[in-house]
Design an enzyme around this catalytic site. Structure first.
Site, PDB file in Angstrom:
ATOM      1  N   ILE A  10      23.364  97.605  26.294  1.00 48.22           N
ATOM      2  CA  ILE A  10      22.341  96.563  26.151  1.00 48.22           C
ATOM      3  C   ILE A  10      22.891  95.249  26.719  1.00 48.22           C
ATOM      4  CG2 ILE A  10      20.970  95.225  24.497  1.00 48.22           C
ATOM      5  CD1 ILE A  10      20.120  98.209  24.844  1.00 48.22           C
TER       6      ILE A  10
ATOM      7  N   GLN B  82      11.617  93.783  23.845  1.00 47.42           N
ATOM      8  CA  GLN B  82      11.029  94.948  24.503  1.00 47.42           C
ATOM      9  C   GLN B  82      10.617  95.984  23.471  1.00 47.42           C
ATOM     10  OE1 GLN B  82      11.025  96.052  28.234  1.00 47.42           O
ATOM     11  NE2 GLN B  82      10.482  93.927  27.945  1.00 47.42           N
TER      12      GLN B  82
ATOM     13  N   LYS C  90      20.254 102.112  30.883  1.00 41.04           N
ATOM     14  CA  LYS C  90      19.210 103.088  31.192  1.00 41.04           C
ATOM     15  C   LYS C  90      17.848 102.419  30.949  1.00 41.04           C
ATOM     16  CE  LYS C  90      20.766 106.432  28.329  1.00 41.04           C
ATOM     17  NZ  LYS C  90      20.960 107.799  27.766  1.00 41.04           N
TER      18      LYS C  90
ATOM     19  N   PRO D 105      20.690  91.576  23.688  1.00 42.79           N
ATOM     20  CA  PRO D 105      20.073  92.156  22.489  1.00 42.79           C
ATOM     21  C   PRO D 105      18.759  91.468  22.105  1.00 42.79           C
ATOM     22  CG  PRO D 105      22.372  91.582  22.092  1.00 42.79           C
ATOM     23  CD  PRO D 105      22.019  91.037  23.450  1.00 42.79           C
TER      24      PRO D 105
ATOM     25  N   GLU E 178       9.702 100.895  28.808  1.00 41.75           N
ATOM     26  CA  GLU E 178       8.656 101.870  28.494  1.00 41.75           C
ATOM     27  C   GLU E 178       9.127 102.909  27.485  1.00 41.75           C
ATOM     28  OE1 GLU E 178       5.844 102.294  32.222  1.00 41.75           O
ATOM     29  OE2 GLU E 178       7.915 101.945  32.765  1.00 41.75           O
TER      30      GLU E 178
HETATM   31 MO1  MOS Z   1       5.110 100.688  34.419  1.00 43.23          MO
HETATM   32  S1  MOS Z   1       3.391 101.627  33.732  1.00 43.23           S
HETATM   33  O1  MOS Z   1       5.815 101.924  35.372  1.00 43.23           O
HETATM   34  O2  MOS Z   1       4.531  99.399  35.346  1.00 43.23           O
END
Ligand code: MOS
Length: 746
Positions: free
Chosen positions: A626, A635, A698, A629, A702
């Site tokens: 990270i 996020q 990583k 933090p 999303e």
């Molecule tokens: Mo994200 S949905 O890959 O912009």
């Protein structure tokens, strides 16, 4: 103290909260005209006549475009690819056909926005109306195998059919998810300006300036050097601004014809039809397991709608390819249906966040069918080898995420029996889900400039879409150079800077950040060379390996020199380092790289009112190392809230007769607000992953939106004994669903 790992606040935070940050529609441009789009209320048919006479005479109107006078645009090459990032292949204002409700039929350009919008209301259009094809359980039966555009459409590993029959317990279910829209706070906006030499400058609310530039260059057949794209701040992307949508091309072409800058900002209602959305899915999944709960087979199929002209695939079943092991085998497949709607697109987190609804609710149903704890079931089926490719995972802290998350949540105190936990009038439910998210690897360039005052500047054409990109890039460069973070400036979002990739797929830290790291290392190495062999070299005769970048300069043992001193001795105003990160495509690497999560949700259900409220949430994440933090936690919080919307609120319903999306504003389309969200707990359980990125990171953004919804739905089952398999879990579904038995033992 190293800048990486510090929870520093946003570089641009003050600018944003004080209104100083210029978003695309805020950018002043002398002589800019305003465009207003008139769109079709019908979803299928054609225009018979368009009368623009009154609009053309209206005050302030400079031009009115329809398909009759809009210059022809070169047809878009299919299939859809990342390097050819058009949101949809159908070009608007090119013919009389209508393929979806909300399709532009005219563009009015006027001195002022209100004049353009008013003149638009004076246009009368006659349509020939045909019944639209809409997506539902009936029409979905006509879905077909689409051509591949990202991953293979179908997959089969091992002998899934045998694995499914070998199981002592089998769960066979259908789960459905709703059409959803991105609903960014900042509406799409674009402004095009052609100068006298034919150079085109585009200000755009977008997730990738280079993607837009390259696409425009192809579509308009102009060299990329003749196009500049600028996008410094974006008020929410979520995938909706990842690709190029028709209104942008309209502004570009209109500006070329009129020879003045043209600005178009979509209305809130147009945000539901002129740019992409997340398509609904109908997912069928079969899980088979032995009587301890060890999976023997998985079969996961998903059907989703697309437009009549594009073959967009929502790869939902991918979720089952690599999440859990299954001794017999795993197969997945995707089908699509052409319907009268605009082309769907990626929406945070495309593919995974939908597929996990099936995989992780089915896992909960399996846990109850077998009679094993849902966390224990996942620990039992954890795998260190990717079932899909057979490669070992680079790092996979799923076990840590599950155990540390369970401990923080207090999972052991949970009574597994549905309807067994109560707090006054509320039924209490606790649910868990595991998550996996793809790690993309894309090339990225960056430049780091060390300046004579000892400060540094990072320059790269990557994108800040609200995630903290300016801030983390500052940390990466500061760390490599031994500078304080506030001594580093960052310039992004401009094609005049070194080429980088779009802010999509949660790739920015690992890939664009790697470009910055390499550039910062390069300028540091140049500085070290000067310190060893330059003019009045302070460390003459030493070896480079012994020199450290610390405390605003370089150190060799207890000898130090600041960068400003070093540059002054060499009469240099700047020292420049270039970074060119060019990773091996993930699929071609030795290991399988994914990020992981384990999520724990607690809900309070008011059964009388049918209301579900999230009361606690613990998210444990393996996103590698990270960097910050604070922004990482932001996020995670954003992803959890996003998942609450998916689980409980968000749906874009389609009028079955008219074939158009019904909810076209924030009052009809519900999203979670402050009162819907309790205190959220976030744990980072990952470690430095050298395969994933030189930064050890990583994909993070999303990942946090994945598996939230199934964790909540599983909690709703635990609270109520009602298994809702159709998202979102609304009041009426909770009322109409009776308490069900879970198991179908074979
Ligand atoms: Mo994200 S949905 O890959 O912009």
């Amino acid at each position: 103290m190293s800048a990486v790992g510090q929870p520093i606040t946003r570089l641009e935070g003050r600018l944003k909260v004080t209104g100083g940050a210029q978003y695309t529609a805020d950018v002043p441009l002398t002589g800019a005209l305003h465009g207003a789009i008139v769109h079709s209320p019908i979803a299928n048919g054609r225009t018979i006549s368009i009368d623009t006479t009154a609009a053309e005479r209206a005050p302030g109107v400079v031009a009115v475009f329809t398909y009759r006078n809009m210059p022809r645009i070169k047809p878009i090459q299919k299939p859809w690819v990342h390097l050819h990032p058009y949101g949809q292949s159908y070009l608007v204002l090119q013919d009389d056909q209508i393929h979806y409700a909300g399709q532009p039929v005219a563009l009015v350009v006027a001195d002022r926005l209100d004049q353009a919008a008013y003149a638009g209301t004076l246009i009368t259009v006659q349509y020939e109306v045909k019944p639209p094809v809409v997506f539902n359980a009936e029409t979905a039966r006509g879905a077909f195998d689409p051509p591949q555009f990202l991953w293979p459409v179908n997959s089969s590993v091992g002998n899934p059919a045998k694995g499914l029959t070998d199981g002592a317990v089998r769960i066979e279910r259908v789960y459905t998810t709703a059409d959803r829209h991105h609903n960014q706070m900042e509406p799409h906006a674009t402004m095009s300006n052609w100068d006298a030499s034919g150079h085109l400058t585009i200000f755009e609310a977008c997730q990738g300036v280079f993607a837009l530039r390259d696409f425009v260059s192809i579509a308009l057949e102009i060299p990329p050097e003749k196009v500049t794209v600028i996008s410094r701040y974006v008020g929410g992307g979520f995938g909706g601004k990842a690709y190029v949508w028709p209104h942008t091309l309209l502004a570009i072409v209109a500006a070329r014809v009129i020879r003045r800058p043209v600005r178009i900002q979509l209305t809130r209602a147009q945000m539901y039809s002129m740019v992409g959305h997340q398509p609904a899915t109908i997912q069928t999944i079969t899980l088979a397991a032995d009587k301890t709960g060890k999976l023997t087979g998985i079969r996961h199929d998903s059907v989703s709608p697309t437009s009549v002209f594009d073959d967009y695939i929502e790869y939902a079943a991918n979720a089952s390819r690599s999440l859990w092991g299954a001794s017999g085998g795993i197969s997945t497949g995707h089908k699509i249906l052409h319907t009268n709607r605009n082309t769907p697109t990626v929406m945070r987190a495309p593919h995974e966040a939908l597929g996990h609804v099936a995989t992780e609710i089915a896992m909960d149903e399996l846990a109850y069918a077998v009679g094993v704890d849902p966390v224990a079931l996942r620990l039992l089926n954890d795998t260190l080898v990717d079932p899909y490719t057979g490669r070992p995972f680079s790092t996979r802290a799923m076990r840590r995420c599950l155990t540390e998350g369970a401990q923080r949540f207090g999972w052991n105190a949970r009574n597994p029996v549905p309807r067994s936990m109560r707090d006054g009038r509320y039924l209490i439910g606790q649910g868990v889900a595991g998550g996996i998210y793809t790690h993309w690897r894309w090339p990225s360039k960056a430049r780091v400039v060390l300046r004579s005052d000892g400060s540094a500047l990072v320059e790269s054409g990557m994108q800040e879409i609200g995630c903290g990109t300016y801030t983390v890039m500052r940390q990466v460069a500061a760390d490599a150079l031994g500078l304080r973070a506030d001594k580093v400036d960052v310039h992004l979002g401009d094609t005049r800077l070194p080429a980088s990739h779009s802010a999509i797929g949660s790739t920015t830290m690992s890939n664009a950040g790697a470009g910055v790291l390499l550039a910062a290392n390069a300028v540091r190495d140049k500085a070290i060379a000067l310190a060893l062999t330059g003019h009045d070299a302070p460390f003459g005769g030493a070896t480079a390996n012994n020199v450290l970048a610390v405390n605003e300069g370089l150190a060799l043992g207890d000898q130090t020199i600041t960068y400003s001193d070093l540059l002054a001795r060499n009469r240099l105003k700047v020292l420049i380092g270039d970074g060119n990160y060019d990773p091996v495509e993930e699929a071609k690497g030795p290991t399988a790289i994914f990020s992981f999560s384990a999520l724990f949700a607690e809900v309070q259900v008011d059964e009388e009112l049918g209301l579900v409220r999230l009361s606690r949430f613990v998210g444990a994440y393996d996103a590698g190392r990270i960097i910050n933090p604070r922004t990482a936690r932001s996020q995670a919080i954003g992803g959890i809230i996003w998942g609450v919307g998916q689980a409980l609120l968000e749906q874009s319903e389609t009028d079955p007769v008219m074939g158009r999306f019904l909810h076209r504003n924030y009052s009809g389309y519900l999203v979670p607000t402050n009162a819907d969200i309790p205190e959220l707990e976030v744990i980072f359980a990952g470690e430095f992953d050298p395969e994933a990125s030189p930064l050890g990171t990583k994909g993070m953004g999303e990942l946090t939106a994945v598996a939230v919804a199934p964790a909540i739905v599983n909690a709703v089952y635990h609270a109520t004994g009602k298994r809702i398999r159709d998202l979102p879990v609304t009041v009426e579904k909770l009322w109409s669903t009776t308490t069900q038995s879970n198991a179908s033992k074979s």
